[in-house]
Design an enzyme around this catalytic site. Structure first.
Site, PDB file in Angstrom:
ATOM      1  N   ARG A 229       0.848  -1.196   0.000  1.00 33.55           N
ATOM      2  CA  ARG A 229       0.000   0.000   0.000  1.00 33.55           C
ATOM      3  C   ARG A 229       0.878   1.239   0.000  1.00 33.55           C
ATOM      4  NH1 ARG A 229      -3.604  -2.376  -1.567  1.00 33.55           N
ATOM      5  NH2 ARG A 229      -5.665  -2.743  -0.668  1.00 33.55           N
ATOM      6  N   HIS A 277      -1.027   0.719  -9.563  1.00 32.76           N
ATOM      7  CA  HIS A 277      -1.755  -0.102  -8.587  1.00 32.76           C
ATOM      8  C   HIS A 277      -2.541  -1.216  -9.287  1.00 32.76           C
ATOM      9  CE1 HIS A 277      -3.957  -0.291  -4.448  1.00 32.76           C
ATOM     10  NE2 HIS A 277      -3.870  -1.481  -5.032  1.00 32.76           N
TER      11      HIS A 277
HETATM   12  P1  NDP Z   1      -2.188 -11.373   4.763  1.00 26.15           P
HETATM   13  O1  NDP Z   1      -3.096 -10.835   5.799  1.00 26.15           O
HETATM   14  O2  NDP Z   1      -2.328 -12.778   4.318  1.00 26.15           O
HETATM   15  O3  NDP Z   1      -0.672 -11.168   5.208  1.00 26.15           O
HETATM   16  C1  NDP Z   1      -0.240 -10.026   5.849  1.00 26.15           C
HETATM   17  C2  NDP Z   1       1.119 -10.338   6.441  1.00 26.15           C
HETATM   18  O4  NDP Z   1       1.679  -9.116   6.971  1.00 26.15           O
HETATM   19  C3  NDP Z   1       1.019 -11.344   7.589  1.00 26.15           C
HETATM   20  O5  NDP Z   1       2.000 -12.331   7.394  1.00 26.15           O
HETATM   21  C4  NDP Z   1       1.308 -10.496   8.818  1.00 26.15           C
HETATM   22  O6  NDP Z   1       2.023 -11.158   9.848  1.00 26.15           O
HETATM   23  C5  NDP Z   1       2.178  -9.382   8.261  1.00 26.15           C
HETATM   24  N1  NDP Z   1       2.045  -8.183   9.102  1.00 26.15           N
HETATM   25  C6  NDP Z   1       0.936  -7.450   9.349  1.00 26.15           C
HETATM   26  N2  NDP Z   1       1.208  -6.444  10.194  1.00 26.15           N
HETATM   27  C7  NDP Z   1       2.521  -6.549  10.487  1.00 26.15           C
HETATM   28  C8  NDP Z   1       3.393  -5.808  11.328  1.00 26.15           C
HETATM   29  N3  NDP Z   1       2.968  -4.771  12.053  1.00 26.15           N
HETATM   30  N4  NDP Z   1       4.676  -6.205  11.407  1.00 26.15           N
HETATM   31  C9  NDP Z   1       5.120  -7.288  10.718  1.00 26.15           C
HETATM   32  N5  NDP Z   1       4.336  -8.031   9.906  1.00 26.15           N
HETATM   33  C10 NDP Z   1       3.053  -7.663   9.789  1.00 26.15           C
HETATM   34  O7  NDP Z   1      -2.329 -10.369   3.498  1.00 26.15           O
HETATM   35  P2  NDP Z   1      -2.038 -10.682   1.959  1.00 26.15           P
HETATM   36  O8  NDP Z   1      -0.721 -11.322   1.844  1.00 26.15           O
HETATM   37  O9  NDP Z   1      -3.218 -11.357   1.347  1.00 26.15           O
HETATM   38  O10 NDP Z   1      -1.997  -9.186   1.370  1.00 26.15           O
HETATM   39  C11 NDP Z   1      -1.044  -8.248   1.822  1.00 26.15           C
HETATM   40  C12 NDP Z   1      -1.370  -6.861   1.295  1.00 26.15           C
HETATM   41  O11 NDP Z   1      -1.085  -6.774  -0.105  1.00 26.15           O
HETATM   42  C13 NDP Z   1      -2.841  -6.428   1.371  1.00 26.15           C
HETATM   43  O12 NDP Z   1      -3.193  -6.020   2.671  1.00 26.15           O
HETATM   44  C14 NDP Z   1      -2.886  -5.291   0.371  1.00 26.15           C
HETATM   45  O13 NDP Z   1      -2.566  -4.068   1.014  1.00 26.15           O
HETATM   46  C15 NDP Z   1      -1.770  -5.634  -0.630  1.00 26.15           C
HETATM   47  N6  NDP Z   1      -2.300  -5.953  -1.965  1.00 26.15           N
HETATM   48  C16 NDP Z   1      -1.913  -5.156  -3.022  1.00 26.15           C
HETATM   49  C17 NDP Z   1      -2.356  -5.442  -4.286  1.00 26.15           C
HETATM   50  C18 NDP Z   1      -1.895  -4.634  -5.452  1.00 26.15           C
HETATM   51  O14 NDP Z   1      -2.429  -4.806  -6.564  1.00 26.15           O
HETATM   52  N7  NDP Z   1      -0.907  -3.763  -5.300  1.00 26.15           N
HETATM   53  C19 NDP Z   1      -3.261  -6.559  -4.555  1.00 26.15           C
HETATM   54  C20 NDP Z   1      -3.591  -7.326  -3.385  1.00 26.15           C
HETATM   55  C21 NDP Z   1      -3.125  -7.021  -2.141  1.00 26.15           C
HETATM   56  P3  NDP Z   1       1.309 -12.223  10.827  1.00 26.15           P
HETATM   57  O15 NDP Z   1       0.894 -13.376   9.977  1.00 26.15           O
HETATM   58  O16 NDP Z   1       2.376 -12.581  11.791  1.00 26.15           O
HETATM   59  O17 NDP Z   1       0.136 -11.540  11.448  1.00 26.15           O
HETATM   60  C1  OXD Z   2      -6.193  -5.355  -3.118  1.00 27.19           C
HETATM   61  C2  OXD Z   2      -5.724  -4.411  -4.142  1.00 27.19           C
HETATM   62  O1  OXD Z   2      -6.077  -5.079  -1.924  1.00 27.19           O
HETATM   63  O2  OXD Z   2      -6.052  -4.603  -5.337  1.00 27.19           O
HETATM   64  O3  OXD Z   2      -6.686  -6.433  -3.496  1.00 27.19           O
HETATM   65  O4  OXD Z   2      -4.997  -3.468  -3.816  1.00 27.19           O
END
Ligand code: NDP
Ligand code: OXD
Length: 314
Positions: A229, A277
């Site tokens: 993000r 994005h």
């Molecule tokens: P998940 O919820 O599966 O994974 C998030 C990960 O981040 C978890 O492993 C979590 O750790 C870790 N995390 C969260 N907060 C912290 C912190 N404070 N410190 C360290 N680690 C942290 O999400 P996804 O993998 O499905 O997606 C991740 C992000 O990708 C989405 O939230 C979105 O913002 C972005 N995204 C962007 C897209 C794009 O087109 N650019 C498309 C889709 C998604 P733990 O498991 O230990 O809690």
């Molecule tokens: C998502 C994105 O969060 O597209 O899926 O950014």
């Protein structure tokens, strides 16, 4: 029951059309159409207008049409009902394509060859590092981070990950929490950011963090790839780190302000790759069916899949 489709920033009609096809027994309305708020039991949203869900007094669940849910928690009037997000093999595969593509672009210096081609310059570089010489560190080892790690390892990269909690992933050294951050950064040549945007992660990609990246890598300086993000990064710090050599290059899919303003220096920076994005776009075909199945299961008394914890905000 009626499903409300409340979307800003994406075309809403393909979603409504898909939902009508996969749940013909239900009514599907777009937020722009007239509807009775008391008939709405489910809402599928992407950046819905804040407070627009508040009058839905019979709402049972909210579905984020993206994997990220920060857009939901921006709404102070969000009804207190269960929230589910997208976890979709198609979206995950798209994100891994993006991450592998841009790691390889930096490894093989493709932007430099693009410039050389434009200038009709033939520079024969024989000694390029291999993927096995390069360490990729992934911040956020969730659904997306874990899949990207597997595919990067298949290409030969050395991969480590940073997470909130400890976990075991074969072949990947995992560092956790603030205590593990500096060791993680110190062995990272390409930093891939796949974190959710929360109160804890906002602005985390700043000059201080970037100064912690490895200085002894084979790429001539550290590289940043952010597809998580825009709110995670401080763009002024990224630019100053590119200027003073703290960073060699960056690939950015997400920005503090989207669309990226026309006057942003990121657009024309020779060492920055900008994508709009779209690293991994939500696909109405796969996600429409998943939400139909989730509603069916939920109504049969089963727990909602891919539930978001409102306290953690992801
Ligand atoms: P998940 O919820 O599966 O994974 C998030 C990960 O981040 C978890 O492993 C979590 O750790 C870790 N995390 C969260 N907060 C912290 C912190 N404070 N410190 C360290 N680690 C942290 O999400 P996804 O993998 O499905 O997606 C991740 C992000 O990708 C989405 O939230 C979105 O913002 C972005 N995204 C962007 C897209 C794009 O087109 N650019 C498309 C889709 C998604 P733990 O498991 O230990 O809690
Ligand atoms: C998502 C994105 O969060 O597209 O899926 O950014």
């Amino acid at each position: 029951m009626t499903l409300l489709v409340a979307i800003n920033g994406w075309e809403a009609e393909p979603w409504a059309e898909r939902f009508r096809r996969v749940m013909p027994e239900r009514r599907v309305v777009l937020a722009a159409e007239p509807f009775d708020p008391l008939n709405i039991e489910y809402a599928a949203t992407w950046k819905h207008t804040p407070h627009s869900l508040t009058p839905l007094k019979n709402l049972k669940a909210i579905f984020s049409l993206g994997a990220g849910v920060d857009h939901l928690f921006l709404d102070p009037g969000l009804p207190a009902v269960p929230v589910a997000r997208v976890v979709d093999p198609d979206l995950t595969a798209r994100m891994s394509e993006y991450v592998v593509l841009h790691c390889l672009m930096h490894l093989r210096q493709q932007r430099r060859y693009d410039r050389q081609q434009t200038a009709r310059e033939w520079v024969d570089d024989r000694f390029q590092p291999a993927a096995a010489d390069v360490r990729v560190g992934i911040m956020g080892m969730g659904e997306l981070g874990q899949d990207a790690a597997k595919k990067l390892m298949a290409m030969g990269f050395r991969v480590c990950g940073w997470n909130r909690s400890a976990r075991t992933i074969p072949g990947v050294a995992i560092f956790s929490g603030i205590a593990g951050l500096s060791d993680f950064l110190a062995q990272t040549d390409i930093l891939v950011v796949l974190l959710p945007l929360t109160e804890d992660t906002r602005g985390i990609i700043d000059a201080r963090l970037l100064r912690g990246l490895a200085r002894d890598g084979r790429l001539g300086g550290p590289v940043l790839i952010n597809a998580g993000r825009g709110g995670l990064q401080k763009e002024a710090d990224i630019l100053s780190c590119l200027a003073d050599g703290t960073l060699r290059a960056a690939t950015l899919d997400v920005f503090e302000t989207e669309p990226l303003p026309a006057n942003s220096p990121l657009w024309s920076h020779p060492h920055v790759t900008v994508t709009p994005h779209n690293a991994a776009m939500s696909n109405p075909d796969t996600i429409g069916q998943q939400i139909a199945d989730q509603i069916k299961a939920f109504e049969q008394g089963r727990p909602l899949a891919n539930r978001v914890d409102p306290a953690r905000q992801y």
